[in-house]
Write an enzyme that holds these catalytic residues in place. Structure first.
Site, mmCIF file in Angstrom:
data_model
loop_
_atom_site.group_PDB
_atom_site.id
_atom_site.type_symbol
_atom_site.label_atom_id
_atom_site.label_comp_id
_atom_site.label_asym_id
_atom_site.label_seq_id
_atom_site.Cartn_x
_atom_site.Cartn_y
_atom_site.Cartn_z
ATOM 1 C CB CYS A 176 44.428 38.116 1.112
ATOM 2 S SG CYS A 176 44.827 36.822 -0.078
ATOM 3 C CG HIS A 204 -1.889 1.162 1.217
ATOM 4 N ND1 HIS A 204 -3.028 1.150 0.457
ATOM 5 C CD2 HIS A 204 -1.870 2.351 1.847
ATOM 6 C CE1 HIS A 204 -3.680 2.294 0.628
ATOM 7 N NE2 HIS A 204 -2.999 3.037 1.473
ATOM 8 C CG ASP A 232 -5.982 -0.185 2.384
ATOM 9 O OD1 ASP A 232 -5.797 -1.265 1.782
ATOM 10 O OD2 ASP A 232 -6.341 0.856 1.811
#
Length: 920
Positions: A717, A118, A154
């Protein structure tokens, strides 16, 4: 009950399969492959002369097949049917997908009873439309249950369950194809194994949370408009493709397909009145935009009319009729091959005419998959999608569509770019100036722009779009969609590498244009821009392109808990959407350093260039599109760091932030990223010490020391922020430096003979002048420079300070400009100078000049910095990792693929029980 895997099971069963569909066929095939004996298949009668796929597979194998129209009459079992069933002697009934009501005489007959698949997480969504209702009700989780059949609907005890996440725009097809089908087949086989070995649980379904919803049919799928946008979206996608959510437009029933939530400003479009909607929809270039009662939007891509014709929603008002193509001889042969495929599927149709409708002739959604796969087998160059069949259901229309695809006429519209063009440097330079989002150059959502300035003369180069918060949201959404559902996600690693190589080739092909743009936008000297800014960017993309198919996990030996035997391995996966925020000193190179690794790992990105230097990033976006990068993978947002950068840092869908810039901004990014615990890598400020000993090669030390400070106008940097020169050579070193400075040519960065260009922007120049004034006030000796050059633009003289004491501002703070700060140290005082060099809160780079290798190694071990240069400086390479310590940040750029750009999965497989997957 959770778990997955393929344990070794011992016992086999005699099975009856009751049901139908391709799902049933796959379960049948897998069970037989595992050694179970299928003693009978009970399925539905042929429809329109076509047998069900499960029946076809069983008949091919010689398995007994029974095709009963029904099992009960007037509520009672049909005895002949039950007798036929009992004759096969099954020990277990397996119902993978069954639309018939099976009597309890049959359900309870076998030794082990019956199990049913299911497609929901029971007890939620009992009933025949479980997948639809999972989406309609907006569930965050979907899944399936295999349960023991009882006399309820179910309601039987649970044997096992699996679950998966539901994506925001998942449809029924998405969930089924991605999870419910493939994992469901595996789980059905596992369930049979568990039963065979006597290990199958029977867990009663809880009463709490139980729901039952009826079958969704066309008549009850009408859209109710008085709902929020999310509910409208869920209703539409929950009915896509069957039965189809519909509404009435101009007196005609129109069915909506392909919906997605639209989180952006209201787009331009033509209004369309929809019955029952309080606000007209908008037909836009991307589809039909509809509005919820909360004012939020849903985008619908396709519309289907009552006659079955489906069109792109964007074409609703279009009256153009496409002229029929004249087919070549080769295309006619392909058309006949497709006609034969249609005939094989539509066996009930005598002749496939041009007017034959695929679905009206009896085909269903499962036949769509079969048809496309058969076409792919015969003509691999013809790549069709399910949606193409729904858009062209008649044979003649389908052939026209297929041929257009084969010819490439269906390709997305060519990239439209508005350029600012300038004739300079002996070429015409074409510069995009709009935001680049989802593969297109577009204006900012609110239309705002700002001027980017040429630092060589202060003139305006272009008015550039200034991205808004809405643009950030659109770019992140595009990157997320590309990562989760786009072509990029499906692309194999080697193909990613091929695209990156192609992009590197295009960058190299356009290197003079890119260097020119970099020069006028950032002030970099053209020759340096060509060699370093652009040259290293090309190298970076080529290096990381080679890494794409070499990202590997590992197998890990672990202790075994007998009798189990376990296998543990790691799998490295991309993180997702990465935000990259880059500085203005090396605009393209910083983009390459951060984005190349990001893309090589399979991530997508949203990049914000520095506000003052956006132009090479936007040119890069153009080249990435020409290289063939799928839309949404790369997005570029020029604009304010405080607005765009901040929103990216805190955006919940961004999983990683890479930032190069100031330490205060880095701290703010960390705070913002902490809100949703995204990964962060930071390359921040520096005050890199350079120690020059008297036993060095002095001329080399002078040359390299000047490069350490003045390279790229000091906007570097890793620039040597402070030089420590041994006392015995101090004065000679300073003299030689000043002599060399006087030889430097300051001027137009496009002039090939220029040594020193303008500072990046006016505010930075003013900050540097203030920095020098502070140095003089504190008592440092200004030996040279410290002033603005008297000419247009933002030029500054290379500057030298001596007699700098440790407490002074210029000894502690980074200038980020052409300022050499020199301090003496006593002859032979190695540990003393080390202590002074490390007395900084930064730790990005450092250097030492000496002929004594033992001294050099001792110094390099003691210096607290991410990089230590010995008798050289500024040497970086794409294969060497780069990053800092302390307030200079954490994380690495370059080198072996950064671990911060991938997630690592630890997978433990226990051959006796289940498998578990855990993120680490």
């Amino acid at each position: 009950v959770a778990g997955s895997g393929s344990p070794a099971y011992q016992h086999k069963l005699k099975l009856a399969l009751i049901g139908q569909s391709i799902f049933g066929q796959e379960v049948y095939n897998k069970l037989r492959k595992e050694g179970h004996k299928v003693v009978g298949v009970f399925t539905v009668p042929d429809k329109n002369g076509q047998a069900d796929p499960l029946a076809l597979a069983a008949e091919k194998d010689g398995t007994p097949v029974f095709k009963f129209p029904k099992w009960r009459a007037k509520g009672k079992p049909i005895q002949e049917v039950v007798a036929a069933y009992k004759s096969v002697g099954a020990e277990l009934n397996v119902l993978p997908f069954c639309t018939q009501f099976i009597p309890m005489d049959v359900i309870d007959c076998p030794k082990h009873g019956s199990i049913i698949y299911h497609p929901s997480i029971l007890p939620r969504h009992r009933g025949a439309s479980a997948i639809n209702w999972t989406l309609i009700q907006g569930d965050k989780k979907a899944g399936f249950t295999i349960f023991w059949a009882d006399d309820g609907l179910d309601t039987g005890p649970i044997l096992l369950q699996r679950e998966c996440d539901v994506g925001q725009n998942d449809t029924v097809d998405d969930l089924y194809n991605r999870f419910l089908f493939p994992e469901g087949v595996k789980a059905m086989v596992e369930a049979v194994h568990l039963i065979a070995d006597g290990k199958a649980p029977r867990i009663p379904q809880p009463k709490e949370g139980a729901t039952y919803e009826g079958i969704q049919k066309k008549e009850n799928a009408e859209i109710s408009w008085d709902q929020p946008a999310a509910a409208l979206h869920n209703w539409i996608r929950g009915h896509d493709k069957v039965p189809g959510a519909w509404t009435t437009i101009n007196g005609q029933v129109v069915t909506f397909y392909g919906s997605s939530l639209l989180d952006a400003s209201v787009p331009a479009g033509q209004e369309l009145t929809i019955k029952g909607a309080s606000r007209p929809g908008l037909v836009t270039k991307n589809g039909l935009v509809i509005f919820g009662n909360d004012g939020k939007m849903v985008l619908v891509r396709n519309l289907q009319f009552e006659d079955g014709k489906m069109i792109p929603a964007s074409k609703y008002f279009s009256t153009d009729e496409t002229t029929a193509l004249e087919l070549t001889e080769e295309e006619k042969m392909i058309a006949e091959d497709i006609r034969a495929i249609w005939k094989g599927i539509l066996s009930n149709v005598a002749v496939i005419e041009d007017s034959t409708d695929f679905f009206k002739s009896g085909a269903s959604s499962m036949h769509v998959v079969r048809m496309l796969e058969e076409i792919k087998q015969k003509h691999s160059g013809l790549q069709l999608q399910n949606e193409d069949v729904y858009m062209a259901t008649k044979f003649a229309d389908f052939i026209q569509m297929a041929v257009r695809k084969l010819r490439g006429e269906d390709k997305e519209e060519e990239l439209v770019i508005d350029y600012v063009s300038k004739n300079m440097n002996n070429m015409t330079v074409n510069m995009p100036y709009q935001c680049f989002i989802n593969g297109k150059f577009i204006d900012a959502d609110d239309g705002k722009t700002y001027d980017t300035i040429n630092p060589a003369d202060g003139s305006v180069i272009a008015s550039v779009s200034s991205a808004s918060l809405a643009d950030v949201d659109k770019a992140v959404a595009a990157a997320k969609e590309a990562f989760e559902n786009g072509e990029w996600r499906r692309m194999n690693a080697r193909e990613r590498g091929r695209l990156m190589y192609r992009l590197a080739d295009l960058m190299e092909e356009h290197q003079e244009e890119l260097a020119t743009i970099e020069s006028i936008d950032s002030g970099a000297v053209y020759t340096l821009a060509l060699k370093t800014h652009i040259g290293m960017s090309v190298q970076t993309f080529r290096y990381f392109a080679g890494w794409c198919d070499k990202i590997q996990g590992a197998t890990i030996p672990i202790n075994q808990a007998r009798p189990n035997h376990n296998l543990t391995f790691t799998k490295k996966e991309p993180i997702g959407v990465c935000a990259i925020i880059i500085p203005w000193n090396y605009p393209l190179m910083m983009l390459a350093w951060k984005s190349a690794a990001c893309l090589a790992a399979g991530n997508t990105l949203v990049l914000k260039p520095a506000q003052v230097t956006p132009l090479t990033s936007l040119k890069f976006a153009e080249l990435s599109a020409k290289a063939g990068f799928p839309k949404g993978v790369i997005n570029i947002l020029p604009g304010s760091g405080g607005l765009v950068g901040q929103h990216l840092s805190e955006h919940p869908d961004v999983r990683k932030v890479g930032f190069t810039g100031s330490t205060p901004t880095g701290k703010q990014i960390m705070k913002s990223a902490a809100a949703n615990l995204k990964k962060v890598s930071l390359e921040l400020g520096g005050k890199s010490p350079l120690i020059i000993f008297s036993d060095c090669e002095l001329d080399r030390a002078v040359k390299m020391g000047m490069g350490a400070v003045y390279f790229n106008k000091g906007e570097n940097c890793i620039a040597a922020g402070r030089l420590f020169v041994e006392e015995s050579i101090h004065d000679e070193f300073v003299r030689k430096v000043v002599e060399e400075i006087k030889k430097m040519k300051i001027g137009d960065p496009l002039d090939r003979s220029t040594d020193h260009g303008p500072q990046n922007h006016k505010a930075h120049l003013e900050k540097l002048l203030q920095y020098c004034e502070t140095g003089v006030k504190e008592g440092a000796t200004l030996v040279y420079g410290g002033r603005q050059v008297c000419r247009p633009g933002f030029f500054m003289e290379p500057t030298v300070f001596t007699d700098v004491e440790d407490h002074m501002y210029i000894a502690q703070e980074e200038s980020f400009g052409p300022v050499m700060v020199i301090s003496k140290f006593k002859n032979g005082d190695i540990d003393g100078v080390l202590q002074r060099a490390n007395a900084t809160e930064y730790g990005l780079a450092s250097g030492v000049f000496t002929k004594d290798i033992n001294k050099a190694l001792y110094i390099s071990e003691k210096l607290e910095a991410g990089t230590v240069f010995i008798n050289t400086y500024n040497k970086t390479d794409v294969a060497a990792p780069f990053g800092g310590f302390k307030l200079s940040g954490f994380g690495k750029d370059l080198g072996k693929l950064s671990p911060s750009l991938i997630s690592c999965l630890r997978v433990l497989i226990n051959e006796k029980s289940n498998a578990w997957v855990q993120c680490i």
